[in-house]
Structure formats: structure tokens, C-alpha cells
Scaffold this motif. Sequence first.
Motif, PDB file in Angstrom:
ATOM      1  N   ARG A  98       0.833  -1.202   0.000  1.00  0.00           N
ATOM      2  CA  ARG A  98       0.000   0.000   0.000  1.00  0.00           C
ATOM      3  C   ARG A  98       0.871   1.257   0.000  1.00  0.00           C
ATOM      4  O   ARG A  98       0.586   2.231  -0.710  1.00  0.00           O
ATOM      5  CB  ARG A  98      -0.931   0.001   1.214  1.00  0.00           C
TER       6      ARG A  98
ATOM      7  N   HIS B 119       2.253   1.691  -3.430  1.00  0.00           N
ATOM      8  CA  HIS B 119       1.203   2.175  -4.339  1.00  0.00           C
ATOM      9  C   HIS B 119       0.968   3.669  -4.145  1.00  0.00           C
ATOM     10  O   HIS B 119       0.850   4.428  -5.113  1.00  0.00           O
ATOM     11  CB  HIS B 119      -0.088   1.392  -4.086  1.00  0.00           C
ATOM     12  N   GLU B 120       0.917   4.108  -2.908  1.00  0.00           N
ATOM     13  CA  GLU B 120       0.725   5.535  -2.632  1.00  0.00           C
ATOM     14  C   GLU B 120       1.881   6.361  -3.176  1.00  0.00           C
ATOM     15  O   GLU B 120       1.674   7.453  -3.736  1.00  0.00           O
ATOM     16  CB  GLU B 120       0.574   5.750  -1.124  1.00  0.00           C
TER      17      GLU B 120
ATOM     18  N   GLU C 229       1.428   6.595  -6.981  1.00  0.00           N
ATOM     19  CA  GLU C 229       0.370   7.521  -7.378  1.00  0.00           C
ATOM     20  C   GLU C 229       0.796   8.969  -7.180  1.00  0.00           C
ATOM     21  O   GLU C 229       0.516   9.833  -8.018  1.00  0.00           O
ATOM     22  CB  GLU C 229      -0.903   7.230  -6.580  1.00  0.00           C
TER      23      GLU C 229
ATOM     24  N   TRP D 251      -1.583   0.069 -11.837  1.00  0.00           N
ATOM     25  CA  TRP D 251      -0.810  -0.461 -10.715  1.00  0.00           C
ATOM     26  C   TRP D 251      -0.988  -1.974 -10.643  1.00  0.00           C
ATOM     27  O   TRP D 251      -2.108  -2.489 -10.748  1.00  0.00           O
ATOM     28  CB  TRP D 251      -1.262   0.176  -9.400  1.00  0.00           C
ATOM     29  N   ARG D 252       0.123  -2.684 -10.468  1.00  0.00           N
ATOM     30  CA  ARG D 252       0.082  -4.142 -10.327  1.00  0.00           C
ATOM     31  C   ARG D 252       0.952  -4.531  -9.130  1.00  0.00           C
ATOM     32  O   ARG D 252       2.118  -4.121  -9.057  1.00  0.00           O
ATOM     33  CB  ARG D 252       0.608  -4.836 -11.580  1.00  0.00           C
ATOM     34  N   SER D 253       0.405  -5.329  -8.234  1.00  0.00           N
ATOM     35  CA  SER D 253       1.173  -5.797  -7.076  1.00  0.00           C
ATOM     36  C   SER D 253       0.643  -7.146  -6.629  1.00  0.00           C
ATOM     37  O   SER D 253      -0.486  -7.534  -6.960  1.00  0.00           O
ATOM     38  CB  SER D 253       1.084  -4.781  -5.921  1.00  0.00           C
TER      39      SER D 253
END
Length: 269
Positions: A71, A74-75, A78, A89-91
Motif C-alpha cells: 500500500r 502504491h501511494e 500515485e 498499478w500491479r502488485s
Amino acid sequence: MTYASIMVAVDLSEGARSRVRLAALLADDFHARLTGVAAEMPDYSWAPAGPTPGGAFGIPSIQEAVLNDLRVAHEAFEEAAGGRSRVEWRSDLDSPLAFLVVQAAAADLVVVGRGTDPGPALLAVDPADAVMHLGRPVLVVPPGVDHLDAKRVVVGWKNTREARRAVLDALPFLKRASEVLVVSVDDGAGSEGQDTLRLLQAHGVSAIRVRHDALGASTSEALVEAATEHGADLIVAGAYGHGRLREWAFGGVTRELLSYAPLCCLMSH
């Protein structure tokens, strides 16, 4: 020829945001889609074994810690991508390298970081592993570099399969550059680059051939010196290596560029 899809590996290092900003600006330049990728494998060795009081909560808590790392990544992606519309986004809970290898099928160019710390950053992909496993051109970005003009580009030339592959993979950069230097380091091998020069010119690339005397320096140092002298911020080079006992044994030039180059390097294997 262009890059329609650019992928960037995101980790929790200090340089990750700069790397994403660089990749986002490249996506703007090439009108490409930008995809951020991150993965981490939970370390279940820390979970209590057997019917211990905390055993029922050990595995979920380990997974939650990893999901929190993803997370945060990802933040960061972005924020650094700056609200662009063509982003993805890919995780997943997986090995960072293994996950990136699979996702790279959707990319024309993969952007990874070059760390400076003794150990890898959390979620980080080793750039050497990326170059040798992805089957895609890999742009290795030093820490703190957040843009790449690529108006002047140095091509480290030696007439090998890897160098020929790197020249073709770098064509989108080379075609938009104002000056491309095809540099053969004078190491006594007598590498020629005239045919490559003709090929680049046939593609509309403004290229000149330069022989650079290493003067006792290593080939990688000579390439960095040539780039500095001509104001280039990108080196294009083939990556030379082979697998041995599940580890990669690299040639000196590849190893040094991956470890120490102060400017971006586009490498192909």
C-alpha cells in the motif's frame, strides 16, 4: 518504433519516487501507458510453529505487514505519477523479481533503480537480475535522478549480439536525440561501428562514430567520461553475462555500469 508501454519497478527506497517521476515523464514523451509494479514475499519463517498462543495470528499478521508495504509503494507511485490518466498499478504477494518477469510481458521498456546501500531495499529488484531475466530493454536509474532528457546519447559499441540488440531496443530514444555518439573504446580489439552507423542513419538517427582511448581506465569509465564530455545523460550498452550455479557472472563493463554509473543506462541482453 516507439515505447507504447513503460513499466517501473517500485520499492520502498528513497529513490523510488524520483524513478517513478522519470518514468512518468518518459511516458509523456512517448505517449505511453505507465505501469507501476511492486511485490513482496511474506517471510513465514517468523510465524510461530505448532500450537503456540500466537500461532493462530502469526501468518495473517505477517501477510498484513506485507500488504501494508505494498500500500505504501502504491501511494508513492500515485503521488509521483502526478495524477496522470494512463496509469496502472500491479502488485502481489510474490518475489519482486519473479513478479516483474511475468508483468514485463506487457512492457516495451522496464525502468528499475540502482541502489547504493549494501543491502537491497524492501521490494527492490536487483538491476542485474532484471537485465538478464526480463527479455526487455531495462533502463537502470541511479538514485536521485528524476528526469532523462536523452538529447545526447552515448552508445557503447562492440560488435556483439548484446550490443546489436541494445541499439535496436534503444531506437525510440536514438530517433529523438539531437546527437548520438557511437563510442568504441580503444582497448586494442579494433571494434568497428561503421555498419551500425549506417543502420542508424537509415533510421533517421543523427549519429557519429567516436573512438575513445581508455588511457588506462576501464571501458565503463571511458564510456562515462565520453558521456560527460559530450553532455550526454544516457548510455546504451549490451549486457554481457552467463548463468553459473544460479548466479550471473558478468563481464567487467556490465558489472561496473550496473553498480556505479552516475547516469542512466539502457541495457539489453
